[in-house]
Every structure is written in structure tokens, then in C-alpha cells.
Design an enzyme around this catalytic site. Sequence first.
Site, short mmCIF file in Angstrom:
data_model
loop_
_atom_site.label_atom_id
_atom_site.label_comp_id
_atom_site.label_asym_id
_atom_site.label_seq_id
_atom_site.Cartn_x
_atom_site.Cartn_y
_atom_site.Cartn_z
N LYS A 172 -13.84 1.32 -4.14
CA LYS A 172 -14.67 1.66 -2.92
C LYS A 172 -15.96 2.26 -3.58
O LYS A 172 -16.90 2.09 -3.28
CB LYS A 172 -14.25 2.68 -2.01
N GLU A 191 0.84 -0.97 -0.01
CA GLU A 191 0.01 -0.21 -0.03
C GLU A 191 0.63 1.30 0.03
O GLU A 191 0.42 2.28 -0.55
CB GLU A 191 -0.86 0.01 1.31
#
Length: 550
Positions: A513, A358
Site C-alpha cells: 500500500k 491473511e
Amino acid sequence: MNADGRTRLHQTPEWKALAKHRDELGEVRLRDLFAADPGRGTGCTLRVGDLYVDHSKHLVTDETLRLLRELAAATGVFGLRDAMFRGERINTTEDRAVLHTALRAPRDAVIEVDGENVVPKVHAVLDEMADFADRVRSGEWTGHTGKRIRNVVNVGIGGSDLGPAMAYEALRAFTDRELTVRFVSNVDGADLHEATRDLDPAETLFVIASKTFTTIETVTNATSARTWLLKALGDEKAVARHFVALSTNAEKVAGFGIDTANMFEFWDWVGGRYSYDSAIGLSLMIAIGPDRFREMLDGFHLVDEHFRTAPAESNVPLLMGLLGVWYGNFMGAQSHAVLPYSHYLSKFTAYLQQLDMESNGKSVDREGRPVAWQTGPVVWGTPGTNGQHAYYQLIHQGTKLIPADFIGFARPVAELSDELAAQHDLLMANFFAQTQALAFGKTPDEVRAEGVPEELVPHKTFRGDHPTTTILARELTPSVLGQLVALYEHKVFVQGAIWNIDSFDQWGVELGKVLAKRVEPALTEGAEVPGLDASTKALVAAYRELRGRK
Ligand SMILES: O=P(O)(O)OC[C@H]1O[C@](O)(CO)[C@@H](O)[C@@H]1O
């Protein structure tokens, strides 16, 4: 040239010198490097805190390391490091300071963000956490019906799950064995179901961990947990005794119905994947107790200080970062294996996946331009010896270059019976045997000398020259765990600095998302979703049919 007038990474003389050096080195054989330098085994080791770090089995010479250190200096690694420790806003795309190092700074340290010393508030929250953890552990904090809390369920995802879940497993031997501690992260209802199905709600504390308190998985699971609790206890007031929150967002916590008196705070200068030594570690602190938690923080701090002050030649996170740059940018490696020889580190590599991938899974530089060089590797691995009987075949005899870290301990945890403790030498014999086999292999002549028929010789030959770092410590204590995690945090930092990427944002998780939110009504109500591509449209239709929806 960069916007600020600096030459781009792959055009710097230091980068070009490394590429030339690689070409001149040609094929590097570890057998040759060791034959040329009998002192290599002891000479190529560094110590930091309780960690003994051997980097002799790498495809590098002194000259390689010197050129890599020059690259680090030329790309401003040390300046950026100092700016991070000073609290400057080095996370430029989010305009934030990056100060996880302040979470483990001693009480009398002074670290300022916008002119405010943040250390006193760090310790104030740690003290509140310690007080709460002690009350739960002693039975003073009871549930709504007056029953003692015997179960702690952490609800969070990503950095609000992986760190405490990993550390809880790592430090199981130090936990209160009377407490059941579980971690729920997946929005798949099965996760919460399995975590709660055998628990008594009256004895269960939910720790809702979310930096933003807007993460859909966590808010959904927390809402379902509240329903589960209230179904059994039947009184809204029970929430105050059975729910606490760990967050930076008091407004959302209150909106969810958790009293902000039961909220443990942290700050926007703590990145999610760097947060488990903040309030996000509360479930862990309840499990191991405040003293052990503080020992862990001291371990982190020890490595922070080493990274901040050790000379480049003996700076372990710097070395680890540079070796990764060598393999990823100059030798064509695509992945990096982390192979702990400890059952307790079963979640360590999964934790590192978020930390590394990440942070450094980026393809534009700090100025927003596409990078012309490889960035973060795929990080993977599971505890030894299990991997040996699964995928080590590919590392030994496959076609890919896979640098690996081997992490092991001289002593088993104290509570093992004598019989089980005796197995530890066998575990560690495998540990040492693997790095030896990976480095030096077995030549065709050695295979022939064993009487192997000629047609099988190529199959039984091990080329060797698979590079590994060995990290050895006496035992896996809270401090040693803190030292290990800080080592990797700073390794990731070094690489991000060299690659000129922002290691502290994570815009790449946003699109999924947004699309999930958009597609959900198509699944539940069969709603028309504008702009849905033909493949996804067909899949959604198949899903609805299989789900028995018209
Ligand atoms: O703690 P939060 O805000 O719920 O976020 C959870 C995780 O989601 C991410 O933002 C993206 O996956 C991570 O960086 C973070 O650790």
C-alpha cells in the site's frame, strides 16, 4: 524457550512425539487402514448442526489423532479459545479483542469488552439494518427522484467485499430476484464501469463498505460512483438517498459526504475478514431479507457453541485444524484445496483464501521471533465438476500431497426445474467418485486386469492415498452457510493457536500500500521517486512510454 518461559513449539515433547509417530508409521495406505478396520467409514464421522463430516479418508490412525489433540492441549488452544470468547485482547499486535462470535450471539447473551456488554449494540445495529433492508425491499426507501431502488452496488474490498459477495452467490436462491445486486472491489475502473453501465442512477443505491474508510481502492471507487450519480441526477442532495456507509469510522464517513444517519456501525473488535455477519452484510441482508440473514447468524452461533463446548474428540473445527497441522507440519503438504460441489459456492474458496491466508500467512510468532515451523497453507480450489477437467489430474497423479475438502449437498435448490434437479445425482455421483478415486486409486494389477498393454500400465495406475474430508449437508440454506463459514473460522483459529502466531493482524498488506502511493506520481507525472530500484524504474519508464506519456 519463549519469553514467557514456555518451550518453543518444535521443541515440545508433543511435537517431537508426532514427528516420531510419523517416522514409525512410515508409508500410510488407506486401503490398509480400511482393511484393518471395517467400521472406519462410519466410525470416522462427526456431526455438527446440519453438517455430516467424514474424515475416514485421512492418512491418520487413532494414535495420530490422539497425539494431535495432545499437541492442541499443550499449546494452549483451549485457553486461547476461551479468552477469545470472553473478549480478551488476544490480537496482541493491534491490542484488540477478537469478537466476531459476539456478532451472532443471542440477544440475551452477555459478552464484555472493557467491562461493557457489547451484545445490546450488536442487536441495535442488526435492528437498524433490518429496518433499512425492509424499507429498500418494500420500495418505501426511494431514490432522490422518488423512483424505487432496484439496484444495490456494494463497494468494498477484502473483508468488506469477499464475505457478502460470496454469501450473495451462495444464497442466490433466497434473494429477491427483482433486485440487481453487484459487488465492486477492484480499483481497476473497469470493475465499476461494468457494474454500473446498464443501471439507472435514479434506481441505484451504493453501499460503501469499509471498516477503516481509508482504503484507497474503496474510497476511489466510492468517489467515482458519486460522480457517476451526480452527473445523472445533478443535485448534491441525491447523495443522502443513494449512499449508505458501513464502517467503524464515523469521522471519515462524514468527511466523504455521507450523512452519518445513513451509516451502519461496527467495532474494532471485528476483524475485516471476520466481518460479513456485522453491518458489512447489509447488501446481503437487502438481498435475502432480515429473517434469512438471522437464520444465517443462528447457523454461525450453532458452530460457535459447538467449538466452545464440544469435547476435543468430537470437536469438528478442532479436528479440521489438527488435520491441517498434520499434513503441513509433518507430511510436507504446502497447500489445501477446498472443492465445493455446488455452483452457488463459486466464491467460497476465494473467500476462504482471505480468511485463512491473511490470518495465518505469518512467519514470526506472537513474541516476534521467526517461526521454525510451517504456518498457513496456500488455499485454493473451484467448484466441482469443473476442476475435474482442469487440475484434478495433478491431484490424482502429480507428485504433490494436496489434502482437500469436498463440500456437497443432498438436495438441489428448490427452484430448479425437475429436469435440472435430476442432474443433481450426476453432480453428486462425481463428488463421491472423486474422493473414492483419490483415496483408493487403482493398482497396477487392476489396470492389467482390464487388458491394458503393459507399457501403459504405469500411466493408468492411480496411487491413491490422497486425503480428503467430506462435508455433506441436506441443502445449502442460510443457516448451513453460516455453519460452514464458522467451521472454517475456527479451524483457522486452532491452527494459529498451535503455531503461536497472531491470526488477527495483517501487517503483510501494508508495504505494498505504501509503495503504491509512492510510485503513483512516477506513473502520472514522471516524478523522480527516491529509492526506486533499477528494475521498477525501468518498468515505470516502459509503462509511461506504452501509455503515450513523455
Ligand atoms: O474494510 P477496509 O478497512 O476498507 O479494509 C479492507 C481490507 O483491507 C485489509 O485491511 C487488507 O487487505 C483487509 O484485512 C480488509 O478486509
